[in-house]
Design a protein around this motif. Structure first.
Motif, mmCIF file in Angstrom:
data_model
loop_
_atom_site.group_PDB
_atom_site.id
_atom_site.type_symbol
_atom_site.label_atom_id
_atom_site.label_comp_id
_atom_site.label_asym_id
_atom_site.label_seq_id
_atom_site.Cartn_x
_atom_site.Cartn_y
_atom_site.Cartn_z
ATOM 1 N N LEU A 1 0.860 -1.177 0.000
ATOM 2 C CA LEU A 1 0.000 0.000 0.000
ATOM 3 C C LEU A 1 0.896 1.227 0.000
ATOM 4 C CD1 LEU A 1 -3.077 0.738 0.241
ATOM 5 C CD2 LEU A 1 -2.611 1.155 2.667
ATOM 6 N N GLN A 2 0.711 2.087 -1.002
ATOM 7 C CA GLN A 2 1.487 3.315 -1.104
ATOM 8 C C GLN A 2 0.744 4.414 -0.344
ATOM 9 O OE1 GLN A 2 4.423 3.598 -2.295
ATOM 10 N NE2 GLN A 2 4.763 2.082 -3.873
ATOM 11 N N VAL A 3 1.330 4.867 0.758
ATOM 12 C CA VAL A 3 0.703 5.849 1.636
ATOM 13 C C VAL A 3 1.509 7.141 1.613
ATOM 14 C CG1 VAL A 3 -0.024 6.359 4.000
ATOM 15 C CG2 VAL A 3 -0.168 4.017 3.120
ATOM 16 N N GLY A 4 0.820 8.254 1.469
ATOM 17 C CA GLY A 4 1.484 9.556 1.537
ATOM 18 C C GLY A 4 0.987 10.339 2.740
ATOM 19 N N PHE A 5 1.861 11.238 3.273
ATOM 20 C CA PHE A 5 1.394 12.112 4.353
ATOM 21 C C PHE A 5 2.128 13.435 4.289
ATOM 22 C CE2 PHE A 5 5.172 10.309 6.138
ATOM 23 C CZ PHE A 5 5.622 11.168 7.125
ATOM 24 N N THR A 6 1.416 14.485 4.646
ATOM 25 C CA THR A 6 1.979 15.819 4.621
ATOM 26 C C THR A 6 2.883 16.032 5.829
ATOM 27 O OG1 THR A 6 1.412 18.171 4.654
ATOM 28 C CG2 THR A 6 -0.075 16.696 5.800
ATOM 29 N N PRO A 7 3.914 16.870 5.719
ATOM 30 C CA PRO A 7 4.837 17.082 6.843
ATOM 31 C C PRO A 7 4.192 17.649 8.092
ATOM 32 C CG PRO A 7 5.830 17.843 4.799
ATOM 33 C CD PRO A 7 4.399 17.528 4.487
ATOM 34 N N THR A 8 3.008 18.259 7.974
ATOM 35 C CA THR A 8 2.344 18.805 9.157
ATOM 36 C C THR A 8 1.355 17.820 9.778
ATOM 37 O OG1 THR A 8 0.706 19.877 7.725
ATOM 38 C CG2 THR A 8 2.587 21.205 8.428
ATOM 39 N N ALA A 9 1.264 16.614 9.236
ATOM 40 C CA ALA A 9 0.395 15.591 9.828
ATOM 41 C C ALA A 9 1.074 15.016 11.066
ATOM 42 C CB ALA A 9 0.107 14.483 8.822
ATOM 43 N N PRO A 10 0.302 14.657 12.093
ATOM 44 C CA PRO A 10 0.908 14.091 13.302
ATOM 45 C C PRO A 10 1.553 12.743 13.031
ATOM 46 C CG PRO A 10 -1.490 14.003 13.426
ATOM 47 C CD PRO A 10 -1.158 14.822 12.217
ATOM 48 N N ALA A 11 2.847 12.649 13.294
ATOM 49 C CA ALA A 11 3.571 11.400 13.040
ATOM 50 C C ALA A 11 3.026 10.263 13.895
ATOM 51 C CB ALA A 11 5.065 11.604 13.308
ATOM 52 N N SER A 12 2.527 10.578 15.094
ATOM 53 C CA SER A 12 2.001 9.531 15.971
ATOM 54 C C SER A 12 0.788 8.848 15.355
ATOM 55 C CB SER A 12 1.635 10.129 17.329
ATOM 56 O OG SER A 12 0.673 11.162 17.167
ATOM 57 N N ALA B 1 5.355 14.393 1.496
ATOM 58 C CA ALA B 1 5.390 15.497 0.534
ATOM 59 C C ALA B 1 4.273 16.470 0.892
ATOM 60 C CB ALA B 1 5.225 14.985 -0.899
ATOM 61 N N SER B 2 4.206 17.567 0.170
ATOM 62 C CA SER B 2 3.133 18.526 0.402
ATOM 63 C C SER B 2 1.794 17.915 -0.022
ATOM 64 C CB SER B 2 3.384 19.803 -0.398
ATOM 65 O OG SER B 2 3.187 19.565 -1.786
ATOM 66 N N GLN C 1 8.780 24.848 4.971
ATOM 67 C CA GLN C 1 8.848 25.415 3.623
ATOM 68 C C GLN C 1 7.478 25.381 2.952
ATOM 69 O OE1 GLN C 1 11.743 22.963 1.710
ATOM 70 N NE2 GLN C 1 13.466 23.720 2.911
ATOM 71 N N ARG C 2 7.182 26.418 2.208
ATOM 72 C CA ARG C 2 5.866 26.505 1.587
ATOM 73 C C ARG C 2 5.607 25.338 0.649
ATOM 74 N NH1 ARG C 2 2.793 27.783 -2.607
ATOM 75 N NH2 ARG C 2 0.808 28.815 -2.162
ATOM 76 N N ARG C 3 6.592 24.904 -0.099
ATOM 77 C CA ARG C 3 6.371 23.802 -1.039
ATOM 78 C C ARG C 3 6.054 22.502 -0.309
ATOM 79 N NH1 ARG C 3 10.828 20.510 -1.477
ATOM 80 N NH2 ARG C 3 12.792 21.295 -0.633
ATOM 81 N N ALA C 4 6.434 22.396 0.987
ATOM 82 C CA ALA C 4 6.138 21.192 1.756
ATOM 83 C C ALA C 4 4.776 21.259 2.426
ATOM 84 C CB ALA C 4 7.223 20.947 2.802
ATOM 85 N N ALA C 5 4.326 22.463 2.813
ATOM 86 C CA ALA C 5 3.047 22.608 3.507
ATOM 87 C C ALA C 5 2.406 23.931 3.130
ATOM 88 C CB ALA C 5 3.258 22.523 5.016
ATOM 89 N N PRO C 6 1.959 24.075 1.865
ATOM 90 C CA PRO C 6 1.447 25.370 1.409
ATOM 91 C C PRO C 6 0.185 25.832 2.116
ATOM 92 C CG PRO C 6 1.047 23.674 -0.241
ATOM 93 C CD PRO C 6 1.936 23.065 0.790
ATOM 94 N N VAL C 7 -0.691 24.923 2.518
ATOM 95 C CA VAL C 7 -1.959 25.337 3.129
ATOM 96 C C VAL C 7 -1.717 26.058 4.449
ATOM 97 C CG1 VAL C 7 -4.117 24.520 4.135
ATOM 98 C CG2 VAL C 7 -3.300 23.530 1.988
ATOM 99 N N VAL C 8 -0.994 25.409 5.365
ATOM 100 C CA VAL C 8 -0.719 26.015 6.665
ATOM 101 C C VAL C 8 0.174 27.243 6.503
ATOM 102 C CG1 VAL C 8 0.346 25.651 8.927
ATOM 103 C CG2 VAL C 8 -1.076 23.854 7.906
ATOM 104 N N HIS C 9 1.161 27.163 5.623
ATOM 105 C CA HIS C 9 2.068 28.291 5.378
ATOM 106 C C HIS C 9 1.281 29.538 4.977
ATOM 107 C CE1 HIS C 9 4.998 30.814 3.248
ATOM 108 N NE2 HIS C 9 5.939 30.189 3.935
ATOM 109 N N ASP C 10 0.376 29.373 4.027
ATOM 110 C CA ASP C 10 -0.388 30.530 3.548
ATOM 111 C C ASP C 10 -1.350 31.041 4.617
ATOM 112 O OD1 ASP C 10 0.980 30.258 1.200
ATOM 113 O OD2 ASP C 10 -0.713 29.462 0.043
#
Length: 324
Positions: free
Chosen positions: A93-104, A127-128, A197-206
């Motif tokens: 299963l290929q799973v993606g998660f944003t850097p601002t998601a809780p790692a726990s 990734a973002s 960095q904005r490219r990693a988490a544009p929603v929260v950054h903006d």
């Protein structure tokens, strides 16, 4: 070369009798004869010596029998593995998660998924949200934990909310604002910001940039880092402050305080492609696991300012106060 002609060859070799071989294969005898003739034409050798009363393997047929059996076993193995993949028993299963998601949350979900599917592997990409959504549309990812504000612009993507949470400010424990119950954005005017960095988490950054400007200032950005864990490490070392989702976990040297005026929230959710005719079993189970994990998660306690230190009174002073 077709598997049915190869199977006809093996079964006829084992029975040495057209009628019995045709019965086992579920075909009429002329069809079996045609299968054998087709295979002999493809291989360019005679596989059987035929007489009116019997049929037996030729020398070439004897030499080809075991390789034919191995080929059929391999084909059966392929079909068995395909059945397990369709049933969600094996695969990945290929799973993606944003850097601002809780790692726990991700660690808990992956651990529960492995217990449910011990022969399936979770492959993780960070990734973002925008990049993860691109990966879903390309087929490079099966499911992703993303900011729902970004997913709302993708009509082919299905989503389910995981958590909606406020943005809070992360401060060094000894910071001048750390004793406050809540902090207004305008109070951060002179603070150095540490940001993902904005490219990693544009929603929260903006969201952070817009909130600062609505409070009448542009943030002083001291550092940009790739993920929220690096950001909190810098904050804990006294290198600045950060604005992060409340579910973010920090270090003992970091405290979190609510942000008001305005109070902003961000939504985290799971995304997958709704356009796929058939979703892998792993996707459905991963979504189910994350939703149940969040339902069982304890609610965040109210953030309280540290209580003021009590002044110790010596017995002599205490007696004096009583006499007064």
């Amino acid at each position: 070369m077709e598997l049915r002609t190869l199977r006809s060859f093996v079964v006829l070799a084992e029975h040495a009798h057209f009628t019995r071989a045709a019965a086992e294969l579920g075909v009429v005898q002329p069809a079996l004869s045609k299968h054998i003739q087709t295979l002999e034409d493809e291989l360019g050798v005679r596989l059987f010596e035929r007489t009116r009363r019997r049929v037996r393997l030729s020398r070439a047929g004897e030499q080809l029998l075991e390789p034919a059996r191995r080929a059929l076993r391999a084909a059966d193995d392929v079909q068995a593995v395909a059945r397990e993949i369709r049933g969600g028993i094996i695969g990945h299963l290929q799973v993606g998660f944003t850097p601002t998601a809780p790692a726990s949350l991700l660690a808990q979900a992956m651990s529960a998924f492995r217990r449910r599917h011990p022969r399936m592997a979770c492959r993780v990409t960070q990734a973002s949200s925008e990049e993860l959504l691109d990966g879903l549309e390309r087929g490079a990812l099966d499911v992703a934990l993303v900011r729902l504000e970004a997913a709302a612009r993708r009509p082919a993507v299905a989503t389910v909310p995981v958590v909606e949470e406020p943005l809070v400010v992360a401060l060094p424990r000894r910071h001048r604002l750390a004793r406050r119950r809540s902090i207004a954005w305008a109070q951060l005017v002179d603070e150095p910001f540490v940001m993902v960095q904005r490219r990693a988490a544009p929603v929260v950054h903006d969201q952070v940039i817009a909130a600062c400007r609505s409070a009448g200032f542009s943030p002083i950005v001291a550092q940009h880092l790739h993920d929220v864990h690096g950001v909190l490490a810098v904050v804990g070392a006294g290198g600045g402050i950060a604005v992060v989702p409340r579910s973010t976990r920090g270090l003992p040297t970091v405290v979190f305080r609510p942000l008001v005026e305005p109070r902003l929230t961000t939504a985290l959710g799971l995304a997958w492609m709704s356009s796929r005719a058939e979703q892998p079993v792993g996707v459905r189970d991963f979504v189910d696991i994350v939703r149940h994990a969040m339902a069982r998660a304890p609610r965040e306690p109210a953030v309280r300012a540290p209580a003021p230190a009590r002044r110790r009174v010596t017995p002599r002073v205490d007696r004096f106060l009583q006499e007064e």
